[in-house]
Write a protein that holds these residues in place. Structure first.
Motif, mmCIF file in Angstrom:
data_model
loop_
_atom_site.group_PDB
_atom_site.id
_atom_site.type_symbol
_atom_site.label_atom_id
_atom_site.label_comp_id
_atom_site.label_asym_id
_atom_site.label_seq_id
_atom_site.Cartn_x
_atom_site.Cartn_y
_atom_site.Cartn_z
ATOM 1 N N ALA A 1 11.748 30.341 77.770
ATOM 2 C CA ALA A 1 12.647 28.953 78.238
ATOM 3 C C ALA A 1 11.650 28.119 78.850
ATOM 4 O O ALA A 1 11.684 26.754 78.643
ATOM 5 C CB ALA A 1 13.722 29.518 79.293
ATOM 6 N N ALA A 2 10.527 28.204 79.503
ATOM 7 C CA ALA A 2 9.922 27.307 80.157
ATOM 8 C C ALA A 2 9.167 26.676 79.072
ATOM 9 O O ALA A 2 9.062 25.383 78.826
ATOM 10 C CB ALA A 2 8.717 27.912 80.976
ATOM 11 N N GLY A 3 8.609 27.381 77.921
ATOM 12 C CA GLY A 3 8.050 26.614 76.821
ATOM 13 C C GLY A 3 9.085 25.675 76.203
ATOM 14 O O GLY A 3 8.756 24.557 75.699
ATOM 15 N N GLU A 4 10.356 25.949 75.796
ATOM 16 C CA GLU A 4 11.043 25.200 75.183
ATOM 17 C C GLU A 4 11.442 23.821 76.032
ATOM 18 O O GLU A 4 11.557 22.917 75.678
ATOM 19 C CB GLU A 4 12.364 26.153 74.757
ATOM 20 N N VAL A 5 11.635 24.149 77.210
ATOM 21 C CA VAL A 5 11.941 23.192 78.209
ATOM 22 C C VAL A 5 10.906 21.793 78.078
ATOM 23 O O VAL A 5 11.272 21.016 78.210
ATOM 24 C CB VAL A 5 12.225 23.552 79.759
ATOM 25 N N LEU A 6 9.858 22.601 78.279
ATOM 26 C CA LEU A 6 8.491 21.547 78.279
ATOM 27 C C LEU A 6 8.539 20.849 76.824
ATOM 28 O O LEU A 6 8.137 19.473 76.664
ATOM 29 C CB LEU A 6 7.334 22.379 78.496
ATOM 30 N N VAL B 1 17.539 16.745 73.306
ATOM 31 C CA VAL B 1 18.273 15.743 74.144
ATOM 32 C C VAL B 1 17.323 14.929 74.942
ATOM 33 O O VAL B 1 16.308 14.951 75.052
ATOM 34 C CB VAL B 1 19.157 16.577 75.364
ATOM 35 N N ASP B 2 18.012 13.763 75.458
ATOM 36 C CA ASP B 2 17.352 12.511 75.713
ATOM 37 C C ASP B 2 17.169 12.282 77.471
ATOM 38 O O ASP B 2 16.734 11.630 77.901
ATOM 39 C CB ASP B 2 17.891 11.333 75.293
ATOM 40 N N ALA C 1 20.922 16.553 80.669
ATOM 41 C CA ALA C 1 21.126 17.108 79.676
ATOM 42 C C ALA C 1 20.316 18.354 79.092
ATOM 43 O O ALA C 1 21.192 19.159 78.814
ATOM 44 C CB ALA C 1 21.154 16.164 78.353
ATOM 45 N N LEU C 2 19.130 18.140 79.230
ATOM 46 C CA LEU C 2 18.291 19.199 79.181
ATOM 47 C C LEU C 2 18.780 20.462 79.770
ATOM 48 O O LEU C 2 18.783 21.891 79.516
ATOM 49 C CB LEU C 2 16.822 19.040 79.476
ATOM 50 N N ARG C 3 18.801 20.417 81.174
ATOM 51 C CA ARG C 3 19.187 21.493 82.303
ATOM 52 C C ARG C 3 20.626 22.193 81.766
ATOM 53 O O ARG C 3 20.898 23.103 81.606
ATOM 54 C CB ARG C 3 19.677 20.913 83.534
#
Lengths: 479, 408
Positions: free
Chosen positions: A400-405, B261-262, B266-268
């Motif tokens: 998840a961390a990699g995806e978020v970044l 997402v922008d 939205a990412l959260r």
């Protein structure tokens, strides 16, 4: 051409990551690297010899610095480059703990290596030390090296190394025989005769034992049947020895506690995290103040404190930060140390641990790794710099961390926040450190005091420097 | 023909099913072939706890303050929980009243001799090693013949099926399991674990409270696993934590992919959505009705307060996973404790045979008829699964001979 330079930059960053974090010890996930590390050294040595030598000036750890020195000294290189290599080696040897240097030379000697260059470098290093002290403390290794490389030492030191001191009537300074091997002009340095004489007497007299360096005294005390409690009470301990022995001496009822004021940051962090939570809580003010002071000292020579603006840290205190039996809590130590350094460097500082705790002093390895949530919280705060200290294995949920970044850097990043992932754990499978995502630079972290260097290295990793500029940069950032 | 006591055999199934409501799977943590799927309880069960006497001086567990009403001691658990303080092993999971000494659940002391008991690990949680635990469990279920038919060997009539010997593998001998358990990061609120090896569910483990889980996590390594592990193909290769797709045919692969997402909010939200939908489908996949199905046969063992302990046997259907084990149910059948052992194919066949024997009241002719074979055919099957010892030796020899020289 551009491609070659980019590969060189990548290789250098990989090598620095590996040579900073690899310690020859097992980690939490992986056993110690062996062939992987040898390959990596060989690869960088053959392809980028000038960069390879220049890493000696950078933050690589002492074990890997020893390997670099050994490789440079045993593999013939460009004769013109040797002069600058020699200077780098000599500078690094002076910074390394003497036992590591003796071990390095001993290994080379036992492997039958010996050339004029090695001899000159060893002699130069030895000339900068107190030979009597080394003869007492590192006698075995010194004996092998001095004999194999024909190094010049004072006559009484030579007597100690050869065992001639046992002859009747011998006294330090006077000497009964000549030097070892080629001998050479004795007395070029303060002979340390007093220490040698003390050492000689300590074989026959309890009182002299206590005046020796502690580790030497330990051996002789055991031989002479001196009780450990008495030894601890009367021996002269260095500040590091005091720190190391506080707990075990306390069990014997001896208080050896030293001053925390002069202890380097990493060592101090190691000590603090070895205390149980109740004691850390009880000594909170003292420990916090000592850690802050150590962090300030560690970065005193680099950028000005408070010059990094808004800094957010996401720190990994999951169960995997407990390290392994030989390297206990190593990843957590790096994270806690980094928290204190970042606090010094930041104008505004905010940190979040994966466990949800907020108190760096009470950090303890526990639970699963949720990096994504804290990273999002940190990015919400819009910092100038976001530092993630983690072994790169996020388990909750994985990836998840990699995806978020990745999504953040592709779509949301407006260039105002720099993200840096620092990984304290060497992963043999990757010949380096594990990354979260290619979108964020990942560097190896060993000593939190190197954070300023690592921050600028991150810029290099993403920059467009050529090989020559890289080498220059490394030399310019010598620690 | 003598009627023997019924032993601890099966009674009629109670129709209970394993209901995993309240337990939520979290993403698998994988290590090579081994995938560990943590099960998290939103609300821990507080009035059923690992019995304080069993926990003893173990520091890892906050000593229950006496507020719990019912204690339990897992099967094969060795602890100093007897009134006189000698270490003993529990034979079958026990339900205990924490205020009274264990009376009905007297542990079997004979078993303890097999346990190394150095003075210094007095405070350590231990389990009976290997063989004894699974044999014991099977022995609890299959007591032996209830009628002393003339065809049965004297040993089986006198002693039942014990001593039985089931091949099983100690957890520490399972490739990768030690590393998988060592590197496993226990989740907040975790009360259970599904253990997959090479994509196969090997064991399911559920406890009432996270503190109990923490205390028992390491013991999973000392536990035993059916020799089904010998039948599984190893995927080999170097072990790596959380390698995508390892192990469980999708179970280890979280496959998290966030949409582009922008904005941070939205990412959260996207992350929360991905996690939620994953959790919902994971609960469906791993804890749904397919996990054990309604094919288990339950035998109630104890009832104490609101909790009842039941042992269960699988259907011995060759086309399914067969788990036997023990479970403690709370009110409305909520699962409080569960421990299962996956049986190997040979064990499944043995189970089918035992079940057939039981159905025919250990009448060998009736059993053979029920299986659709003659006496010689029955003997072949008994030989193949290692149960030939129940037949009187002279008859066994005769039946084997009949097989070799079929009568015209």
């Amino acid at each position: 051409m551009d491609r070659t330079e980019a590969v060189a930059r990548e290789d250098l960053v990989t090598f620095l990551g590996a040579a900073t974090t690899e310690t020859g010890q097992d980690g939490f996930y992986a056993a110690a690297g062996g062939v992987e590390l040898d390959f990596l050294h060989e690869y960088v040595l053959v392809n980028y010899r000038e960069l390879y030598a220049a890493t000696l000036a950078a933050s690589i750890n002492d074990r890997n610095a020893g390997l670099v020195v050994a490789n440079l000294l045993t593999q013939p290189g460009d004769p013109i480059a040797r002069r600058s290599e020699g200077a780098l080696i000599a500078a690094r040897l002076r910074r390394m703990p003497p036992q590591r240097v003796w071990k390095l030379f001993e290994g080379l000697c036992r492997a039958g290596r010996g050339n004029r260059r090695l001899r000159a470098i060893a002699q130069e290093w030895l000339d900068g030390r107190d030979p009597a002290f080394d003869a007492v403390k590192y006698r075995r290794a010194m004996r092998v090296v001095v004999r194999h490389l024909h190094l010049r030492v004072p006559a009484d030191v030579a007597d100690v190394l050869t065992g001639r001191w046992r002859r009747a009537g011998w006294s330090a300074g006077g000497g009964a025989g000549g030097g070892v091997g080629a001998g050479g002009p004795a007395g070029a340095h303060p002979s340390g005769s007093v220490l040698l004489e003390t050492w000689r007497r300590a074989h026959f007299e309890d009182r002299a034992v206590f005046d020796l360096p502690f580790t030497v005294a330990e051996g002789l005390a055991a031989r002479r049947g001196i009780r450990r409690a008495e030894l601890l009470r009367r021996a002269h301990l260095t500040s590091h020895e005091r720190l190391r022995l506080t707990t075990s001496a306390g069990r014997l009822g001896v208080a050896v506690a030293g001053d925390l004021a002069a202890v380097p940051l990493r060592r101090l962090t190691t000590y603090v995290l070895s205390l149980d939570l109740a004691e850390r809580e009880r000594r909170r003010a003292e420990l916090t103040q000592a850690l802050r002071a150590a962090a300030r000292r560690a970065v005193a020579r680099t950028d000005a404190a408070g010059s990094w603006g808004r800094v957010a840290a996401v720190l990994d205190d999951s169960y995997s930060s407990s390290g392994s039996t030989p390297a206990r809590r190593a990843p957590l130590i790096a994270a806690v140390g980094a928290a204190f350094v970042l606090e010094v460097m930041a104008a505004q500082f905010r940190s979040a641990w994966t466990s949800g705790r907020r108190d760096a002093l009470l950090a303890t390895p526990h639970g699963s790794t949720d990096l994504a949530g804290p990273i999002l919280d940190a990015l919400d705060w819009a910092p100038d710099l976001l530092v993630i200290v983690s072994d790169g294995v996020d388990t909750d949920p994985p990836g998840a961390a990699g995806e978020v970044l990745r999504v953040w850097s592709e779509r949301i990043d407006d260039g105002s926040t720099a993200v840096l992932h620092l990984n304290p754990v060497f992963d043999p499978d990757r010949y380096g450190v594990r990354t979260l995502t290619p979108a964020v630079p990942t560097l190896g972290l060993r000593d939190p005091a190197d954070l300023p260097l690592l921050r600028s290295l991150a810029g290099v990793a993403q920059g467009r420097m050529t090989r020559a500029e890289l080498a220059e940069w490394l030399l310019g950032h010598a620690t | 023909m003598t009627r023997l006591n019924d032993g601890t055999g099966l009674t009629d199934g109670t129709g209970t099913v394993l209901d995993f409501a309240g337990l939520q799977p979290r993403p698998a943590q994988t290590w090579g072939d081994v995938a560990l799927i943590p099960l998290v309880r939103a609300e821990p069960i507080r009035d059923l706890r690992l019995d304080a006497r069993a926990v003893g001086a173990v520091r890892a567990v906050p000593a229950p303050d006496g507020s719990y009403l019912v204690g339990y001691v897992p099967h094969a658990y060795v602890a100093t929980w007897t009134p006189d303080g000698t270490p003993a092993a529990s034979y079958g999971t026990q339900l205990l009243d924490p205020r009274r000494p264990p009376a009905t659940a007297e542990p079997t002391r004979g078993l303890v001799k097999r346990v190394r008991s150095a003075a210094d690990d007095a405070a350590r949680l231990r389990f009976l090693p290997l063989v004894l635990a699974l044999d014991g469990l099977l022995g609890l279920e299959f007591g032996g013949p209830s009628i002393a038919w003339a065809e049965l060997s004297r040993r089986v009539v006198r002693q039942g099926l014990s001593p039985r010997c089931e091949a099983s593998i100690r957890g520490s001998d399972v490739a990768g399991l030690a590393d998988a358990l060592r590197t496993f990061e226990i989740c907040a609120g975790q009360c259970g674990l599904l253990l997959y090896v090479a994509g196969q569910l090997i064991s399911a483990f559920v406890v009432p409270h996270p503190a109990d889980y923490r205390a028992l996590h390491a013991s999973l390594l000392l536990d035993l696993y059916g020799d089904v592990l010998r039948e599984l193909p190893s995927q080999g290769g170097r072990w790596e934590p959380n390698r995508a797709g390892a192990g469980t045919a999708g179970a280890g692969d979280h496959g998290l992919a966030l949409p582009a997402v922008d904005s941070l909010s939205a990412l959260r939200a996207a992350l929360a959505r991905a996690t939620d939908s994953w959790a919902a489908s994971a609960a469906e996949t791993w804890l749904g009705p397919d996990l054990f199905g309604d094919t288990l046969t339950f035998a109630p063992a104890y009832r104490m307060g609101r909790y009842r302990l039941a042992r269960f046997l699988p259907s011995f259907d060759r086309h399914r996973d067969n788990h036997l084990g023990e479970a403690i149910f709370g009110p409305q059948g909520a699962l409080a404790y569960l421990h299962t052992y996956r049986l190997s194919m040979t064990q499944v066949r043995r189970g089918r045979m035992l079940r057939a024997l039981r159905a025919a009241d250990w009448d060998l002719d009736a059993t053979a008829a029920g299986l659709g074979v003659d006496r010689a055919g029955l003997m072949v099957q008994l030989d193949a699964i290692g149960l030939a010892g129940i037949v009187r030796p002279d008859l066994a020899a005769a039946w084997r001979a009949a097989r070799r020289r079929p009568t015209a």
